[in-house]
Design a protein around this motif. Structure first.
Motif, PDB file in Angstrom:
ATOM      1  N   PHE A  71       1.400  -2.963  18.642  1.00 35.42           N
ATOM      2  CA  PHE A  71       1.766  -1.728  19.341  1.00 35.42           C
ATOM      3  C   PHE A  71       0.967  -0.515  18.908  1.00 35.42           C
ATOM      4  CE2 PHE A  71       5.464  -4.378  20.099  1.00 35.42           C
ATOM      5  CZ  PHE A  71       5.678  -4.139  21.447  1.00 35.42           C
ATOM      6  N   HIS A  72       0.066  -0.703  17.940  1.00 32.41           N
ATOM      7  CA  HIS A  72      -0.693   0.432  17.422  1.00 32.41           C
ATOM      8  C   HIS A  72      -2.186   0.166  17.471  1.00 32.41           C
ATOM      9  CE1 HIS A  72       3.279   0.586  15.303  1.00 32.41           C
ATOM     10  NE2 HIS A  72       3.237   1.785  15.839  1.00 32.41           N
ATOM     11  N   ALA A  73      -2.937   1.163  17.934  1.00 32.06           N
ATOM     12  CA  ALA A  73      -4.395   1.023  17.962  1.00 32.06           C
ATOM     13  C   ALA A  73      -4.953   1.170  16.549  1.00 32.06           C
ATOM     14  CB  ALA A  73      -5.004   2.065  18.881  1.00 32.06           C
ATOM     15  N   LYS A  74      -4.311   2.034  15.747  1.00 37.38           N
ATOM     16  CA  LYS A  74      -4.746   2.221  14.356  1.00 37.38           C
ATOM     17  C   LYS A  74      -3.631   1.741  13.441  1.00 37.38           C
ATOM     18  CE  LYS A  74      -7.287   5.424  12.626  1.00 37.38           C
ATOM     19  NZ  LYS A  74      -8.600   6.018  12.449  1.00 37.38           N
ATOM     20  N   ASN A  75      -4.008   0.973  12.439  1.00 38.82           N
ATOM     21  CA  ASN A  75      -3.009   0.417  11.525  1.00 38.82           C
ATOM     22  C   ASN A  75      -3.378   0.687  10.082  1.00 38.82           C
ATOM     23  OD1 ASN A  75      -1.197  -1.406  13.332  1.00 38.82           O
ATOM     24  ND2 ASN A  75      -3.282  -1.764  14.012  1.00 38.82           N
ATOM     25  N   SER A  76      -2.382   0.606   9.214  1.00 37.06           N
ATOM     26  CA  SER A  76      -2.673   0.708   7.788  1.00 37.06           C
ATOM     27  C   SER A  76      -1.887  -0.364   7.054  1.00 37.06           C
ATOM     28  CB  SER A  76      -2.313   2.100   7.274  1.00 37.06           C
ATOM     29  OG  SER A  76      -0.948   2.326   7.510  1.00 37.06           O
ATOM     30  N   ALA A  77      -2.426  -0.747   5.890  1.00 37.64           N
ATOM     31  CA  ALA A  77      -1.724  -1.706   5.043  1.00 37.64           C
ATOM     32  C   ALA A  77      -0.961  -0.901   4.005  1.00 37.64           C
ATOM     33  CB  ALA A  77      -2.722  -2.643   4.380  1.00 37.64           C
ATOM     34  N   GLU A  78       0.355  -0.910   4.108  1.00 37.60           N
ATOM     35  CA  GLU A  78       1.170  -0.170   3.141  1.00 37.60           C
ATOM     36  C   GLU A  78       1.645  -1.134   2.066  1.00 37.60           C
ATOM     37  OE1 GLU A  78       4.466   1.305   5.474  1.00 37.60           O
ATOM     38  OE2 GLU A  78       3.037   1.837   7.072  1.00 37.60           O
ATOM     39  N   VAL A  79       1.687  -0.636   0.817  1.00 39.93           N
ATOM     40  CA  VAL A  79       2.235  -1.467  -0.248  1.00 39.93           C
ATOM     41  C   VAL A  79       3.749  -1.432  -0.093  1.00 39.93           C
ATOM     42  CG1 VAL A  79       2.491  -1.789  -2.728  1.00 39.93           C
ATOM     43  CG2 VAL A  79       0.298  -1.019  -1.796  1.00 39.93           C
ATOM     44  N   LEU A  80       4.321  -2.582   0.216  1.00 39.08           N
ATOM     45  CA  LEU A  80       5.768  -2.679   0.421  1.00 39.08           C
ATOM     46  C   LEU A  80       6.465  -2.706  -0.937  1.00 39.08           C
ATOM     47  CD1 LEU A  80       7.765  -3.100   2.795  1.00 39.08           C
ATOM     48  CD2 LEU A  80       7.499  -5.542   2.426  1.00 39.08           C
ATOM     49  N   THR A  81       5.872  -3.480  -1.862  1.00 37.95           N
ATOM     50  CA  THR A  81       6.431  -3.562  -3.208  1.00 37.95           C
ATOM     51  C   THR A  81       5.374  -4.132  -4.153  1.00 37.95           C
ATOM     52  OG1 THR A  81       8.272  -4.438  -4.506  1.00 37.95           O
ATOM     53  CG2 THR A  81       7.437  -5.857  -2.802  1.00 37.95           C
ATOM     54  N   ILE A  82       5.510  -3.806  -5.431  1.00 36.82           N
ATOM     55  CA  ILE A  82       4.655  -4.401  -6.464  1.00 36.82           C
ATOM     56  C   ILE A  82       5.562  -5.275  -7.312  1.00 36.82           C
ATOM     57  CG2 ILE A  82       3.246  -3.905  -8.519  1.00 36.82           C
ATOM     58  CD1 ILE A  82       2.383  -1.313  -7.050  1.00 36.82           C
ATOM     59  N   VAL A  83       5.145  -6.525  -7.468  1.00 39.89           N
ATOM     60  CA  VAL A  83       6.019  -7.510  -8.103  1.00 39.89           C
ATOM     61  C   VAL A  83       5.754  -7.554  -9.607  1.00 39.89           C
ATOM     62  CG1 VAL A  83       6.638  -9.955  -8.102  1.00 39.89           C
ATOM     63  CG2 VAL A  83       6.046  -8.820  -5.951  1.00 39.89           C
ATOM     64  N   PRO A  84       6.787  -7.357 -10.424  1.00 44.16           N
ATOM     65  CA  PRO A  84       6.574  -7.366 -11.870  1.00 44.16           C
ATOM     66  C   PRO A  84       6.392  -8.778 -12.437  1.00 44.16           C
ATOM     67  CG  PRO A  84       8.886  -6.989 -11.381  1.00 44.16           C
ATOM     68  CD  PRO A  84       8.183  -7.090 -10.062  1.00 44.16           C
ATOM     69  N   GLY A  85       5.678  -8.860 -13.571  1.00 42.52           N
ATOM     70  CA  GLY A  85       5.590 -10.126 -14.307  1.00 42.52           C
ATOM     71  C   GLY A  85       4.406 -11.002 -13.953  1.00 42.52           C
ATOM     72  N   VAL A  86       3.715 -10.679 -12.867  1.00 48.46           N
ATOM     73  CA  VAL A  86       2.513 -11.433 -12.477  1.00 48.46           C
ATOM     74  C   VAL A  86       1.439 -10.442 -12.020  1.00 48.46           C
ATOM     75  CG1 VAL A  86       3.654 -13.596 -11.793  1.00 48.46           C
ATOM     76  CG2 VAL A  86       3.414 -11.752 -10.129  1.00 48.46           C
ATOM     77  N   GLN A  87       0.199 -10.914 -12.061  1.00 53.39           N
ATOM     78  CA  GLN A  87      -0.896 -10.046 -11.600  1.00 53.39           C
ATOM     79  C   GLN A  87      -1.296 -10.330 -10.158  1.00 53.39           C
ATOM     80  OE1 GLN A  87      -3.731 -10.894 -14.668  1.00 53.39           O
ATOM     81  NE2 GLN A  87      -2.542  -9.698 -16.132  1.00 53.39           N
ATOM     82  N   SER A  88      -1.064 -11.552  -9.728  1.00 53.98           N
ATOM     83  CA  SER A  88      -1.539 -11.954  -8.401  1.00 53.98           C
ATOM     84  C   SER A  88      -0.426 -12.621  -7.614  1.00 53.98           C
ATOM     85  CB  SER A  88      -2.682 -12.970  -8.545  1.00 53.98           C
ATOM     86  OG  SER A  88      -3.788 -12.374  -9.157  1.00 53.98           O
TER      87      SER A  88
END
Ligand SMILES: *[C@@H]1O[C@H](CO)[C@@H](O)[C@H](O)[C@H]1NC(C)=O
Ligand SMILES: *[C@@H]1O[C@H](CO)[C@@H](O)[C@H](O)[C@H]1NC(C)=O
Ligand SMILES: *[C@@H]1O[C@H](CO)[C@@H](O)[C@H](O)[C@H]1NC(C)=O
Length: 345
Positions: A71-88
């Motif tokens: 529904f959007h011509a322009k999009n962005s990737a928002e950080v929804l959450t950062i998960v603790p305890g792991v790097q990847s």
């Protein structure tokens, strides 16, 4: 004379087709572009049309969302959450009909290097991701998997057993089964030679992706460039005495493979990762595979990692592709690309 002209123009067309085409394919559109050094590993599309995508490198254990890209011509990737305890973070999948809440499951862990591949054994964990009716996200660790977990990678839910998920370990060459409600993990639910990389593989990544469809567990083996299936019962347990059978060997189209999904016809669409940098279609009844988009020198989906079909009214024909990056270009970063299958010939 006329036939000469026809002949030479035919030769010219053949030549033009033989040269690699580097400009972008009209069927593909970059939805979001992440900074240099980033790598997206997996993707899932929510029933509201939003994309979830997991970060392997470039930003610590970030779960990204893209809001209704159809529904959007322009999009962005928002950080929804950062998960603790792991790097990847790695594989993510929806867990349907569980607990009355929109639920996903994903795995994460620590890597010391992507190329050559080096992980920290025992750093891998499984996480439950739930959305409240107001859309608020909640992440909870549900399991440390197993102390020898070496490369938890692809995940999928078992439709006939709500709250049960399967986890591939690409280095241990196993598929484990986790019960989200209890945290119980059977790390060796499925173990077959077909899940291992062949002896002496340059990249020893075996079983990488899994999906359940009908009465089969389908799994992809990256180093063998092959998809297999093995018979399971309605609760997702191995049928007694069942052995894997080859569904497709895609090595004539791509030397490896990563995550896959089934399309509306029940065939497979998969991401190849590097060096093929492509999306491939596999006819499950004939085993024949064909390139849908991308290629070794095509910049459309470099190091394609995962695919998912759109779930909005406008984008059910769209394959969303998450990518790593161009491994030989340090200035490149991850992206999510929308491929309109109606524009592919
Ligand atoms: C993995 O990385 C996280 C985040 O940096 C850290 O807290 C954790 O101790 C690491 N795990 C292992 C087993 O090294
Ligand atoms: C896939 O096909 C290639 C090329 O024919 C062959 O070398 C390889 O052994 C096959 N792999 C499997 C798993 O059948
Ligand atoms: C990756 O980057 C290198 C160096 O810039 C370039 O030659 C190559 O074509 C790129 N590959 C892809 C798949 O874009």
């Amino acid at each position: 004379m006329l036939s000469n002209i026809l002949l030479s123009s035919a030769a010219f067309i053949a030549l033009a087709l033989a040269t690699p085409i580097h400009h972008s394919n009209p069927a593909a559109k970059t939805v979001v572009q992440l900074p240099a050094g980033s790598w997206l590993e997996s993707l899932a599309v929510r029933s509201n049309g939003n994309i979830l995508s997991t970060s392997l490198f470039g930003s610590t254990a970030s779960l990204y969302t893209v809001v209704q890209p159809a529904f959007h011509a322009k999009n962005s990737a928002e950080v929804l959450t950062i998960v603790p305890g792991v790097q990847s973070l790695l594989g993510i999948t929806e867990v349907p009909n569980y607990n009355g809440k929109e639920t996903f499951f994903m795995v994460g862990g620590n890597f010391t290097s992507l190329s050559p591949l080096a992980t920290i054994a025992g750093s891998f964990k499984g996480f439950k991701v739930t959305f409240s009716s107001h859309g608020k996200v909640h992440v909870e660790k549900v399991s440390n998997l197993t102390p020898d977990a070496a490369f938890a990678n692809g995940v999928t839910a078992i439709p006939g057993s709500p709250g049960s998920v399967l986890v591939t370990d690409s280095l241990l060459a196993t598929v484990g089964r986790l019960e989200l409600s209890t945290g119980h993990y059977d790390s060796k639910a499925f173990v077959f030679p077909e899940m291992a990389a062949p002896e002496g593989s340059p990249l020893p990544v075996g079983v990488s992706a899994v999906r359940v469809r009908g009465s089969y567990l389908y799994f992809g083996n990256a180093a063998r460039a092959s998809i297999y299936r093995v018979k399971i019962d309605s609760k997702g347990y191995l049928s007694k005495g069942a052995r894997p059978e080859l569904v497709a060997n895609i090595s004539s189209v791509a030397p490896g493979l990563d995550d896959f999904v089934f399309d509306a016809e029940g065939n497979i669409v998969l991401a190849t990762n590097s060096p093929e940098n492509a999306v491939v279609h596999v006819d499950v009844s004939t085993g024949k595979s064909k390139l849908l988009i991308g290629g070794p020198t095509d910049p459309t989906v470099p190091s394609s990692t995962a695919v998912g079909f759109g779930r909005d009214l406008l984008d059910t024909h769209t394959i969303y592709v998450s990518t790593g990056r161009n491994l030989t270009d340090p200035s490149s970063g991850a992206k999510i690309v929308a491929v309109d299958t109606r524009l592919l010939k």
